[in-house]
Write a protein that holds these residues in place. Structure first.
Motif, PDB file in Angstrom:
ATOM      1  N   PHE A 185       0.851  -1.193   0.000  1.00  0.00           N
ATOM      2  CA  PHE A 185       0.000   0.000   0.000  1.00  0.00           C
ATOM      3  C   PHE A 185       0.883   1.238   0.000  1.00  0.00           C
ATOM      4  O   PHE A 185       1.965   1.242   0.601  1.00  0.00           O
ATOM      5  N   LYS A 186       0.419   2.287  -0.643  1.00  0.00           N
ATOM      6  CA  LYS A 186       1.101   3.566  -0.579  1.00  0.00           C
ATOM      7  C   LYS A 186       0.705   4.318   0.683  1.00  0.00           C
ATOM      8  O   LYS A 186       1.460   5.149   1.190  1.00  0.00           O
ATOM      9  N   GLU A 187      -0.472   4.023   1.195  1.00  0.00           N
ATOM     10  CA  GLU A 187      -1.000   4.731   2.348  1.00  0.00           C
ATOM     11  C   GLU A 187      -0.174   4.431   3.607  1.00  0.00           C
ATOM     12  O   GLU A 187       0.318   3.311   3.787  1.00  0.00           O
ATOM     13  N   ASP A 188      -0.040   5.422   4.492  1.00  0.00           N
ATOM     14  CA  ASP A 188       0.657   5.220   5.764  1.00  0.00           C
ATOM     15  C   ASP A 188      -0.210   4.476   6.766  1.00  0.00           C
ATOM     16  O   ASP A 188       0.322   3.872   7.698  1.00  0.00           O
ATOM     17  N   GLU A 189      -1.513   4.539   6.599  1.00  0.00           N
ATOM     18  CA  GLU A 189      -2.419   3.851   7.529  1.00  0.00           C
ATOM     19  C   GLU A 189      -3.522   3.189   6.735  1.00  0.00           C
ATOM     20  O   GLU A 189      -4.154   3.815   5.869  1.00  0.00           O
ATOM     21  N   VAL A 190      -3.705   1.906   6.990  1.00  0.00           N
ATOM     22  CA  VAL A 190      -4.791   1.133   6.383  1.00  0.00           C
ATOM     23  C   VAL A 190      -5.550   0.468   7.519  1.00  0.00           C
ATOM     24  O   VAL A 190      -4.956  -0.230   8.356  1.00  0.00           O
ATOM     25  N   SER A 191      -6.846   0.685   7.584  1.00  0.00           N
ATOM     26  CA  SER A 191      -7.631   0.180   8.700  1.00  0.00           C
ATOM     27  C   SER A 191      -7.665  -1.342   8.697  1.00  0.00           C
ATOM     28  O   SER A 191      -7.465  -1.994   7.677  1.00  0.00           O
ATOM     29  N   ARG A 192      -7.957  -1.889   9.870  1.00  0.00           N
ATOM     30  CA  ARG A 192      -8.028  -3.336   9.999  1.00  0.00           C
ATOM     31  C   ARG A 192      -9.162  -3.905   9.151  1.00  0.00           C
ATOM     32  O   ARG A 192      -9.031  -5.008   8.604  1.00  0.00           O
ATOM     33  N   GLU A 193     -10.244  -3.170   9.013  1.00  0.00           N
ATOM     34  CA  GLU A 193     -11.361  -3.638   8.195  1.00  0.00           C
ATOM     35  C   GLU A 193     -10.954  -3.749   6.718  1.00  0.00           C
ATOM     36  O   GLU A 193     -11.313  -4.709   6.030  1.00  0.00           O
ATOM     37  N   VAL A 194     -10.185  -2.773   6.241  1.00  0.00           N
ATOM     38  CA  VAL A 194      -9.731  -2.826   4.852  1.00  0.00           C
ATOM     39  C   VAL A 194      -8.757  -3.976   4.653  1.00  0.00           C
ATOM     40  O   VAL A 194      -8.818  -4.698   3.643  1.00  0.00           O
ATOM     41  N   LEU A 195      -7.874  -4.181   5.603  1.00  0.00           N
ATOM     42  CA  LEU A 195      -6.929  -5.296   5.504  1.00  0.00           C
ATOM     43  C   LEU A 195      -7.675  -6.624   5.437  1.00  0.00           C
ATOM     44  O   LEU A 195      -7.333  -7.507   4.636  1.00  0.00           O
ATOM     45  N   ASP A 196      -8.674  -6.780   6.293  1.00  0.00           N
ATOM     46  CA  ASP A 196      -9.470  -8.014   6.271  1.00  0.00           C
ATOM     47  C   ASP A 196     -10.151  -8.207   4.928  1.00  0.00           C
ATOM     48  O   ASP A 196     -10.169  -9.317   4.368  1.00  0.00           O
ATOM     49  N   ASP A 197     -10.732  -7.131   4.408  1.00  0.00           N
ATOM     50  CA  ASP A 197     -11.451  -7.246   3.139  1.00  0.00           C
ATOM     51  C   ASP A 197     -10.504  -7.565   1.984  1.00  0.00           C
ATOM     52  O   ASP A 197     -10.839  -8.361   1.098  1.00  0.00           O
ATOM     53  N   VAL A 198      -9.324  -6.961   1.991  1.00  0.00           N
ATOM     54  CA  VAL A 198      -8.347  -7.241   0.939  1.00  0.00           C
ATOM     55  C   VAL A 198      -7.912  -8.703   0.991  1.00  0.00           C
ATOM     56  O   VAL A 198      -7.816  -9.374  -0.044  1.00  0.00           O
ATOM     57  N   ALA A 199      -7.666  -9.221   2.213  1.00  0.00           N
ATOM     58  CA  ALA A 199      -7.261 -10.625   2.342  1.00  0.00           C
ATOM     59  C   ALA A 199      -8.379 -11.560   1.878  1.00  0.00           C
ATOM     60  O   ALA A 199      -8.120 -12.554   1.184  1.00  0.00           O
ATOM     61  N   LYS A 200      -9.617 -11.252   2.242  1.00  0.00           N
ATOM     62  CA  LYS A 200     -10.725 -12.107   1.823  1.00  0.00           C
ATOM     63  C   LYS A 200     -10.923 -12.060   0.309  1.00  0.00           C
ATOM     64  O   LYS A 200     -11.205 -13.081  -0.320  1.00  0.00           O
ATOM     65  N   ALA A 201     -10.779 -10.863  -0.269  1.00  0.00           N
ATOM     66  CA  ALA A 201     -10.923 -10.745  -1.720  1.00  0.00           C
ATOM     67  C   ALA A 201      -9.817 -11.508  -2.442  1.00  0.00           C
ATOM     68  O   ALA A 201     -10.060 -12.150  -3.468  1.00  0.00           O
ATOM     69  N   CYS A 202      -8.616 -11.442  -1.903  1.00  0.00           N
ATOM     70  CA  CYS A 202      -7.506 -12.191  -2.501  1.00  0.00           C
ATOM     71  C   CYS A 202      -7.767 -13.687  -2.413  1.00  0.00           C
ATOM     72  O   CYS A 202      -7.524 -14.436  -3.373  1.00  0.00           O
ATOM     73  N   ARG A 203      -8.282 -14.137  -1.279  1.00  0.00           N
ATOM     74  CA  ARG A 203      -8.581 -15.563  -1.119  1.00  0.00           C
ATOM     75  C   ARG A 203      -9.685 -15.989  -2.084  1.00  0.00           C
ATOM     76  O   ARG A 203      -9.602 -17.056  -2.716  1.00  0.00           O
ATOM     77  N   SER A 204     -10.712 -15.168  -2.220  1.00  0.00           N
ATOM     78  CA  SER A 204     -11.787 -15.491  -3.154  1.00  0.00           C
ATOM     79  C   SER A 204     -11.263 -15.567  -4.580  1.00  0.00           C
ATOM     80  O   SER A 204     -11.667 -16.428  -5.360  1.00  0.00           O
TER      81      SER A 204
END
Length: 873
Positions: A56-75
């Motif tokens: 990520f380029k962002e300095d802060e990524v929320s835990r909810e976004v991290l979870d969603d990115v991981a789930k989308a990658c798994r899907s």
């Protein structure tokens, strides 16, 4: 891979994984994943797992976004697979160290949040190797589509809109050091080309190619495609140079020159990167994702056998026939993999690793249901090893952070999970067994003793430095719950409440710049109406404690220690440290060379030391051997005398060995002091500064240091000379006759005269150590050289007045911030003029014929009254 995620250290940095990042488990179980990878019996040259890094380029990524990115990658990965075919593990690394200086290049490396995904290349149903994403180079467009979809969905920056515009490896600005860091091959040429593009204001790509033609032969690689780039072959070069950097791309060259400069200057001032507005994905992105889920994922799975004829037949078929072919291949695959009695070692191993009672992720059960003595649910919550009963209601197993066996409340109850083989009577309920169950139930099919007993009889798993007892999602949530509870409880304590209200946020940021690589310019400090400091990080306004736990991702215990230490230094009025700066390339290159030379010298010294030890030990053994042989061969000795003398010889050998060991210990200690294992950059700068290198002194004073190094406050009655309001700071080493100096590790310099400390030059002030003319004048001259004419005196009243008079007597062109001292300075200057005029007044001559009554003027020069050019030593 497991070792890298837990402990990995890259070349060029000195921090461990737990120091660098907070590891957040997003999905899966690392122990299970690693066990499957290690179980694969393949040659070392063949990859056993697929590793994906989501940055990520962002300095802060929320835990909810991290979870969603991981789930989308798994899907995305599972698009062509069933849930039980692949093992998937994902964890996020949230930076605690925000930046660091690469020990090899000297560049500042900025760190951002990122996600690591690990997938063993193993199909758990068939037991065969699989490629979850197929041949990756053929599927990049679909992987890019997933990336762009997630960026649009969460307002994240897209790499396509944030191309690297610099040529350095650590995203350093080209203009920041004017080419100082361009140390790789062809870096100088690229710098000259970029400078020419900017100076000549080239905005047409044909003009840029003409510029290249002035330097040599130009060819276009991948001509006609979107990723075409020029290749420049110099006249005397054996091969060409690929100009693939974005600053040489058609898009960048076509920008107006002001926009080029704006893009190049975007990184000169650190700025906090936060997520932007959510945006709809492009039509192409949606189409590519649809094609992946609908068809391409199954093609990557089933048509990757290398059968060229079958693949060509598939390619020539109609879209409908292609789908029918994929469905037929899918049915055949699962018919073979799921037929009755089918199984494989890997599937058995994976299920064995996930069995209840292990410190692994377990089979899902109802989060609120315990098991009665008859195996039926009671509806009561089960506390886990950490006393947790799933307060999140997430549908995860009702287990503690260990993911291990839940405690049972009944003496007769066994593990609260179904499907566990335990001893029981033919028509009775499950019961616990005595110490030797194998004897009673037969060895075959029986389990270990520890697995048949309540977990209270076994030692509970140890909490790791991550705050978890296992790298599992359940354990991660338990750790988060505990940390939230600790922070909530501790923040209400009286002492911590005072720190929260009174600690300077600017001091905290300045100290974190040294300890955690923070860049204070990224953050803005403001005060609430009641005077409490807040730190703005993106769109968040954080207290000093929240900044440590939510921005630096520290545990509450670590945050508490930092807060208490900073507040203690604030109460002691310790100087606030200045942010460290990236070392200049010239000094870093010299340091690298000196470090390699020191390493070689140390290696040679230790080799000589070990050789010397070996020779001396061998000499002792040889002396003893020769003596014993002589004694045994001496016919004149009786047996008793021979034994006695042999005993004496052995004792002498032992005594000589002890003396040698003591000597070796002292020699090694001395060698370690002369050739330390770590040759720090600060030590190099100190050595250079001690030899008169003022650039090294300046770098030493702004180099990375802990806050404790700069808080060496002097007694309140010390005498100081500080910079005035209009002062200009210079880092100098003051030279005068009979004056020596000593450079300290933190950049302070102590000046001595005849072995007596006179003046101490600190970062922001000069401390006068003696109350006499020599010391005061030396301090004034040093302060004038460092700060210019504007000075401020601090100390006793007598010292300040004496310093003002000495400044006038020494002819120093200075002025003080205190008007009273300026008046004393001017008064003393006037007195000196009057005294000088009186001394130069010619005596009255007696009238006589010889001189005609005229007075004779003597222009005698008073050297003591002349402004001096050095200290009166």
């Amino acid at each position: 891979m497991k070792q890298y995620l837990e402990n990995g250290q890259k070349v060029g940095r000195e921090f461990s994984r737990d120091e660098m990042d907070e590891r957040v488990v997003l999905f899966g179980n690392l122990d299970v994943t690693d066990a499957l990878i290690q179980a694969l019996n393949v040659p070392e040259s063949i990859d056993r797992y697929l590793s994906i890094t989501l940055s990520f380029k962002e300095d802060e990524v929320s835990r909810e976004v991290l979870d969603d990115v991981a789930k989308a990658c798994r899907s995305f990965v599972f698009a062509g697979y069933r849930e039980d075919e692949l093992n998937f593990y994902a964890e996020a690394h949230l930076p605690r160290i925000k930046s660091y200086i690469d020990s090899k290049t000297g560049q500042r490396v900025e760190r951002k949040p990122h996600i690591h995904v690990v997938i063993p290349k193993l199909n758990l149903l068939s037991g065969q190797k699989t490629e979850p994403l197929g041949y990756v180079k053929s599927n990049l467009r679909y992987i890019d589509a997933l990336q762009e979809f997630l960026n649009a969905r969460h307002g994240l920056a897209s790499p396509k809109d944030n191309r690297r515009v610099t040529l350095t490896d650590a995203s350093e600005m080209i203009a920041r050091y004017k080419g100082d860091l361009f140390d790789k091959p062809h870096r100088d040429l690229k710098q000259r080309l970029l400078d020419a593009v900017l100076d000549q204001e080239i905005e047409r790509y044909d003009d840029f190619l003409a510029l290249l033609a002035e330097h040599g032969q130009v060819r276009m690689r991948n001509a006609g495609s979107a990723d075409a780039y020029p290749n420049l072959k110099l006249a005397d070069a054996l091969k060409g140079i690929n100009l693939k950097d974005h600053v040489f791309s058609r898009e960048f060259v076509a920008l107006p020159t002001p926009e080029k400069l704006a893009k190049l200057a975007a990184d000169t001032a650190p700025q906090y990167e936060a997520a932007g507005a959510v945006r709809p994905p492009s039509v192409d992105t949606a189409a590519d994702l649809f094609h992946w889920y609908h068809q391409r994922a199954r093609e990557a799975k089933y048509l990757n056998s290398g059968n060229a004829i079958a693949y060509q037949r598939y390619q020539q078929a109609s879209p409908q026939d292609q789908l029918l072919t994929l469905e037929a291949l899918e049915r055949d695959f699962y018919r073979q993999s799921l037929k009755e009695g089918h199984g494989n070692d890997f599937d058995t191993r994976e299920r064995s690793l996930r069995r209840p009672g292990r410190v692994f992720e377990l089979k899902p059960v109802s989060p609120r249901a315990s098991v009665s003595r008859h195996g039926r649910g009671t509806g009561q919550p089960i506390p886990g090893a950490d006393g947790w009963s799933d307060p999140f209601g997430s549908g995860q197993p009702s287990l503690g952070a260990t993911g291990s066996l839940a405690q049972t409340g009944s003496l007769y109850g066994v593990r609260g999970l179904s499907g566990v083989d335990v001893a029981s009577h033919d028509n009775g309920s499950a019961v616990l067994l005595p110490d030797c169950p194998q004897v009673l139930v037969g060895v075959e099919g029986s389990g270990r003793v520890a697995e048949l007993r309540r977990p209270g009889h076994r030692q509970q798993p140890r909490v790791r430095p991550t705050g978890r007892v296992a790298d599992t999602l359940v354990s991660q949530r338990m750790r988060d719950a505990r940390e939230t509870g600790k922070a909530r409880a501790a923040q209400g304590a009286p002492g911590m409440a005072e720190i929260q209200q009174s600690l300077s946020a600017r001091r905290l940021l300045a100290e974190l710049a040294h300890s955690h690589g923070l860049q204070p310019d990224k953050y803005r400090v403001w005060s609430t109406r009641d005077g409490h400091d807040r730190i703005r990080a993106g769109s968040r306004n954080l207290t000093v404690s929240d900044f440590l736990t939510r921005e630096l991702h520290l545990s509450w215990r670590e945050a508490q220690d930092i807060l208490c230490g900073a507040y203690t230094r604030q109460l002691a009025q310790a100087p606030m440290p200045t942010p460290p700066q990236t070392p200049r390339a010239a000094l870093w290159q010299a340091y690298t060379a000196a470090r390699e030379a020191a390493k070689l010298t140390r290696s040679m010294a230790w080799t000589a030391q070990r050789d010397s030890e070996r020779l001396r030990r061998a000499a002792i053994v040889a002396d003893y051997t020769a003596t014993s042989h002589a004694l045994r061969a001496d016919p004149a000795l009786t047996n008793a005398s021979r034994r006695a003398q042999l005993s004496v010889a052995r004792m002498e050998r032992v005594a000589q060995g002890q003396v040698l060991r003591a000597a070796v210990l002292k020699e090694r200690e001395a060698l370690q002091a002369v050739h330390p294992r770590a040759f720090a950059f600060e030590a190099f700068l100190r050595e250079r500064a001690s030899r008169g290198d003022e650039a090294a002194l300046a770098a030493l004073r702004r180099s990375r240091r802990s806050p404790g190094d700069v808080e060496q406050t002097a007694p309140t009655d010390a005498n100081w000379i500080r910079a005035g309001n209009t002062a200009e700071r210079n880092e100098i080493l003051y030279h005068a006759s009979r004056l020596t100096y000593h450079v300290h590790g933190n950049g302070d310099v102590t000046y001595r005269h005849d072995g007596r400390d006179m003046v101490e030059d600190r970062r922001d002030a000069i401390r006068v150590l003696q109350f006499d003319r020599q010391a005061i004048e030396t301090g004034l001259r040093l302060a004038q050289a460092r700060f210019g004419r504007s000075l401020a005196l601090q100390g006793s009243l007598a010292y300040q007045e004496e310093a003002a008079r000495i400044a006038a007597e020494a002819g120093l062109y200075v002025e003080f911030s205190d008007a009273r001292l300026n008046a004393i300075l001017q008064e003393r200057r006037t007195q000196l003029v009057v005294e000088r005029a009186a001394r130069h007044q010619p005596p009255k001559a007696a009238g006589n014929a010889g001189d005609g009554g005229q007075r004779k003027t003597h222009l005698d020069t008073d050297l003591d009254a002349r402004p001096s050019k050095g200290p009166a030593l």
